[in-house]
Design an enzyme around this catalytic site. Structure first.
Site, PDB file in Angstrom:
ATOM      1  CB  CYS A 131       8.165  -1.512   7.860  1.00  0.00           C
ATOM      2  SG  CYS A 131       8.564   0.230   8.101  1.00  0.00           S
ATOM      3  CG  HIS A 244       6.033   1.722   4.193  1.00  0.00           C
ATOM      4  ND1 HIS A 244       5.179   2.651   4.748  1.00  0.00           N
ATOM      5  CD2 HIS A 244       6.939   1.409   5.173  1.00  0.00           C
ATOM      6  CE1 HIS A 244       5.551   2.891   5.995  1.00  0.00           C
ATOM      7  NE2 HIS A 244       6.610   2.158   6.271  1.00  0.00           N
TER       8      HIS A 244
END
Length: 338
Positions: A131, A244
């Site tokens: 990711c 994130h």
């Protein structure tokens, strides 16, 4: 366009849930959807297009007639069952780390290297990157094409959803406990995550880096098809549920200005530039959560070196960092190859 028999493996997990949601949102041509998980999920049901579908137990024989398999069940499960699926004629798009660095298996971010999808024929498997790597390379690709990147220094601030549902629950419970002057229960992470930052994601390796950090190093080189790029990473878990964030420092071969980077990224696929410090506008995890774009801001020249750029990169790790990327791969797969 015809419809396809699609299976979601690890359907009851955070990424599996999101895969199902995105298949519906993007109107992927699903003729039949098979939901697969471990025996722990036996008896569960999930919703898709207004229908309630049962979750079946994953076995070696689960893939008869399945054409596309979206896998996010954990590395050991993918390692065991993805080859069974491929042998049954199912093209596997795997979200675990098991196949990412296998030379003959393509590692794909559709905005960066969609041509690599053609290599699925090698093993019947396409790997979905980490990711944190996905959102970074989406932002790096236009710059690399324009002036070639020599070196990347990245520090990540990664949400707990990257660990899964149990980590989301742990952050919630610890926060509640601490605000009520109670002792937090620590199970998922080695230390308390609420009101804290943990400079460890995954296990430590012999070189002092964590496995997550080395994933970013190796995957970036493979996706950009440039083993000469120097990459160093520090990955940190922070008390955020979704999204994130990354501080990315880039050194390029040729000079590029901050304004030129903004213009490049403004027209780049999958990127949204959010960069107006005068109005305190920059990418935030809470703004990225639930969205499909990779947000880039705080773009500025690194005054410590001749050819340097700093930027702040944010994306929803469950969507673009996992489920959406997999579905985008599947979309190209059916448009060009199946």
């Amino acid at each position: 366009m015809r419809n396809y028999h699609v299976a979601v493996v690890g359907a009851t997990g955070a990424v599996g849930n999101e895969m199902i949601r995105i298949l519906e949102e993007r109107r992927f041509p699903v003729g039949k959807l098979t939901l697969l998980a471990s025996e722990r999920s036996m008896g569960k049901e999930l919703s898709f297009r207004g229908q309630t579908l049962p979750v079946d137990v994953l076995t070696e024989n689960s893939f008869r007639g399945v054409e596309i398999g979206l896998f996010s069940p954990g590395g050991s499960v993918s390692e065991k069952y993805a080859p069974f699926a491929a042998r049954a004629g199912c093209v596997v798009i795997d979200n675990t780390s098991v196949f990412r660095m296998v030379p003959e298996i393509p590692l794909v971010v559709p905005e960066v290297n969609p041509e690599a999808i053609a290599l699925y024929k090698n093993r019947g498997i396409i790997a979905n990157p980490n990711c944190s790597t996905i959102q970074m390379v989406v932002a790096l690709k236009p710059i690399h094409d324009a002036v070639r990147i020599r070196r990347v220094v990245v520090s990540t601030y990664q949400a707990v959803s990257g660990t899964g549902k149990k980590a989301i629950e742990e952050l919630s419970l610890q926060t509640r406990a601490l605000l009520n002057c109670q002792e937090p229960v620590i199970k998922v992470y080695p230390h308390q995550i609420a009101f804290n930052c943990l400079p460890q994601i995954d296990v430590f390796l012999d070189n002092g880096y964590t496995k997550e950090e080395m994933k970013m190093v190796n995957e970036t080189r493979k996706i950009l098809n440039d083993p000469a790029i120097s990459v160093t990473a520090t990955t940190v878990r922070v008390p955020v549920f979704y999204g994130h964030s990354e501080s990315v420092n880039i050194e390029t071969e040729k000079k590029i200005t901050a304004d030129e980077v903004r213009k490049l990224l403004a027209s780049a696929p999958g990127v949204k530039v959010v960069d107006n410090p005068s109005f305190k506008l920059y990418p935030l995890a809470i703004d990225a959560a639930g969205g499909n774009d990779t947000l880039v801001g705080r773009i500025r020249e690194d005054e410590s070196i001749p050819n340097g750029i700093n930027m702040w990169v944010v994306a929803d790790n469950i969507r673009k960092g996992a489920a959406l990327n997999a579905v985008q791969i599947a979309e190209i797969l059916i448009q060009k190859y199946l």
